[in-house]
Write a protein that holds these residues in place. Structure first.
Motif, short mmCIF file in Angstrom:
data_model
loop_
_atom_site.label_atom_id
_atom_site.label_comp_id
_atom_site.label_asym_id
_atom_site.label_seq_id
_atom_site.Cartn_x
_atom_site.Cartn_y
_atom_site.Cartn_z
N SER A 186 2.60 1.80 -3.36
CA SER A 186 1.68 2.26 -4.41
C SER A 186 1.29 3.72 -4.26
N GLU A 216 3.80 0.16 -10.26
CA GLU A 216 3.10 0.59 -11.47
C GLU A 216 1.94 1.52 -11.15
N GLU A 217 1.30 1.31 -9.98
CA GLU A 217 0.15 2.13 -9.58
C GLU A 217 0.57 3.49 -9.04
N ASN A 218 1.82 3.63 -8.65
CA ASN A 218 2.29 4.89 -8.08
C ASN A 218 2.56 5.90 -9.21
N GLN A 249 9.44 -3.02 -13.96
CA GLN A 249 9.04 -1.76 -13.33
C GLN A 249 10.24 -0.90 -12.98
N TYR A 297 0.84 -1.20 0.00
CA TYR A 297 0.00 0.00 0.00
C TYR A 297 0.88 1.26 0.00
N ALA A 350 2.45 -2.67 -7.43
CA ALA A 350 2.31 -1.48 -6.59
C ALA A 350 3.11 -0.31 -7.16
#
Length: 457
Positions: free
Chosen positions: A380, A408-410, A436, A377, A406
């Protein structure tokens, strides 16, 4: 010969004025008469009802004398045809220490004025106490006492240890009805309580659950949460300002780099402008006074409240005192390894919004699934995490894939140092991570993937 077993039987077919539903009332019996007084139901009930068990009939006697106000959760005893009533709640949050006598032979009330004891004060106002008769003496024990004559001063007792920051009457409107409530705001949570007995929390939500705040006009607001929308009418625009200011200020402490004012939607231009000025001033004030280590303890406590768990003062003390005095930017999980994994997980989750810590460190500590979930969490969301050291943390190949996802989501990763050595990431995990790492805008300064079960492939 064995005694017959008692059996319950529902009494039906009673005639006369049946008492309305209630709670907190008391009942005594005098021969064939059952006498009921007071209680609560959308307010305090002041009615006296009598049920004749012989004729299955209700009636309301014509009482006279010093008729007491309605009360609930009081002391009630019977001595022959004389009934004594002491204390109880006479309005929401306001308790009494008055003593009344009802002479049931002629239905006459009388307010008694007993002398105080020689060795102390007379009993204080209270409710929920016990009153019993032994010989010619009444014995009073226990109960809940008032702090003051202000009914609202008793709500803090119910919400302890939370500190009340705002408390006002509001009108809550639902699909079915509109009724008065008490709105209470604490540091991280809102409560709605009834303006009647029993004094209990009916609705509660953490500010993190709020999706939007829509001010319909200068006194009405709709607070949209993850579960429900709460339509509230406040007493004044000043009350509305206080509610909005408190909620946005609290959220600013949790998200130091955010603008909670963005929650304000669908407001009139005039109202939007006034509220915008409030939130802008709060932004400046909060940014200047974040607290030790970027206000970490505030964020941690809020997340604990959101998840329904008590916060650990030990974690707050370590960060606010030791970490702060050493001016360290490293959050070391080894400092909290003796705690339950749930507590460690919540301490990690707070790093996702923190603007102080730049390094998360753990070595030779097997991380539980819930702790790893919160680490992901943080990866990210964090815009400050530069170094990640999870050496020999017991992670498998799927953890490598999840860390890659995670990242990639940041939207704004600043990670430049990674040590995941001594974890069984295998080829699949390392492959996902490598893809990544290539996308990091500033690249990596340091990478350690030794002893991660890589093959020659």
């Amino acid at each position: 010969m064995a005694a017959p077993s008692p059996k319950w039987r529902r009494v039906t077919g009673a005639t006369g004025p049946v008492p309305r539903p209630r709670h907190g009332h008391r009942v005594v019996a005098i021969k064939e008469l059952m006498i009921i007084f007071g209680g609560g139901n959308e307010g305090i009930v002041d009615e006296l009802h009598v049920y004749n068990t012989a004729t299955n009939q209700w009636f309301i006697p014509a009482v006279r004398g010093d008729i007491p106000p309605g009360c609930a959760a009081y002391g009630f005893i019977c001595d022959g045809t004389r009934i004594l009533v002491f204390g109880g709640m006479v309005e929401y949050g306001k308790y009494s220490n008055d003593l009344f006598e009802l002479q049931a032979s002629r239905w006459e009330w009388k307010k008694l004025k007993p002398k105080p004891p020689k060795n102390g004060p007379q009993p204080c106002p209270r409710l929920g106490h016990t009153l019993c008769l032994i010989g010619n003496k009444c014995y009073l024990f226990g109960g809940l006492a008032n702090d003051s004559e202000d009914p609202k001063n008793n709500i803090p007792r119910i919400l302890q240890p939370k500190k009340v920051e705002f408390m006002k009457k509001v009108r809550l409107t639902t699909k079915c009805k509109s009724e008065e409530k008490i709105l209470v705001l604490t540091l991280w949570r809102a409560f709605l309580l009834p303006v009647r007995l029993p004094a209990k929390v009916e609705i509660s939500f953490n500010y993190l659950e709020i999706n939007a705040i829509n001010a319909v006009d200068h006194t009405q607001v709709v607070i949209e949460t993850e579960k429900l929308s709460h339509h509230l009418k406040l007493m004044s625009f000043e009350d509305l300002e206080q509610v909005v200011s408190h909620v946005t200020a609290s959220l600013k402490k949790i998200f130091p780099d955010s603008s909670p004012g963005k929650l304000l939607k669908k407001n009139s231009p005039e109202l939007q402008e006034r509220i915008k000025k409030i939130t802008s001033a709060l932004d400046e004030q909060t940014n200047a006074n974040q607290g030790p280590c970027g206000g970490y303890s505030e964020t941690y406590a809020a997340l604990c409240d959101y998840n329904g768990f008590p916060f650990k003062e030990e974690i707050q003390w370590d960060v606010d005192t030791i970490y702060h005095s050493q001016n360290t930017k490293e959050f070391n999980l080894l400092d909290f390894s003796h705690l339950d994994s749930r507590d460690v997980a919540l301490s990690v989750a707070a790093l996702a919004f923190n603007q102080w810590f730049t390094k998360l460190f753990s070595k030779d500590l097997r991380l539980s699934p819930d702790v790893i979930e919160q680490v992901l969490y943080v990866i990210s969301l964090s815009s400050k995490l530069e170094e990640l050291v999870l050496e020999n943390a017991g992670m498998k190949f799927d953890a490598g894939q999840k860390i890659a996802l995670a990242l990639e989501e940041n939207f704004h990763p600043v990670l430049h140092t990674v040590n995941l050595s001594n974890n069984q990431l295998e080829d699949r995990g390392v492959s996902a991570l490598s893809q990544q790492f290539e996308k990091l805008s500033k690249g990596l300064k340091y990478l350690n993937l030794s002893r991660t079960s890589l093959t020659t492939k």
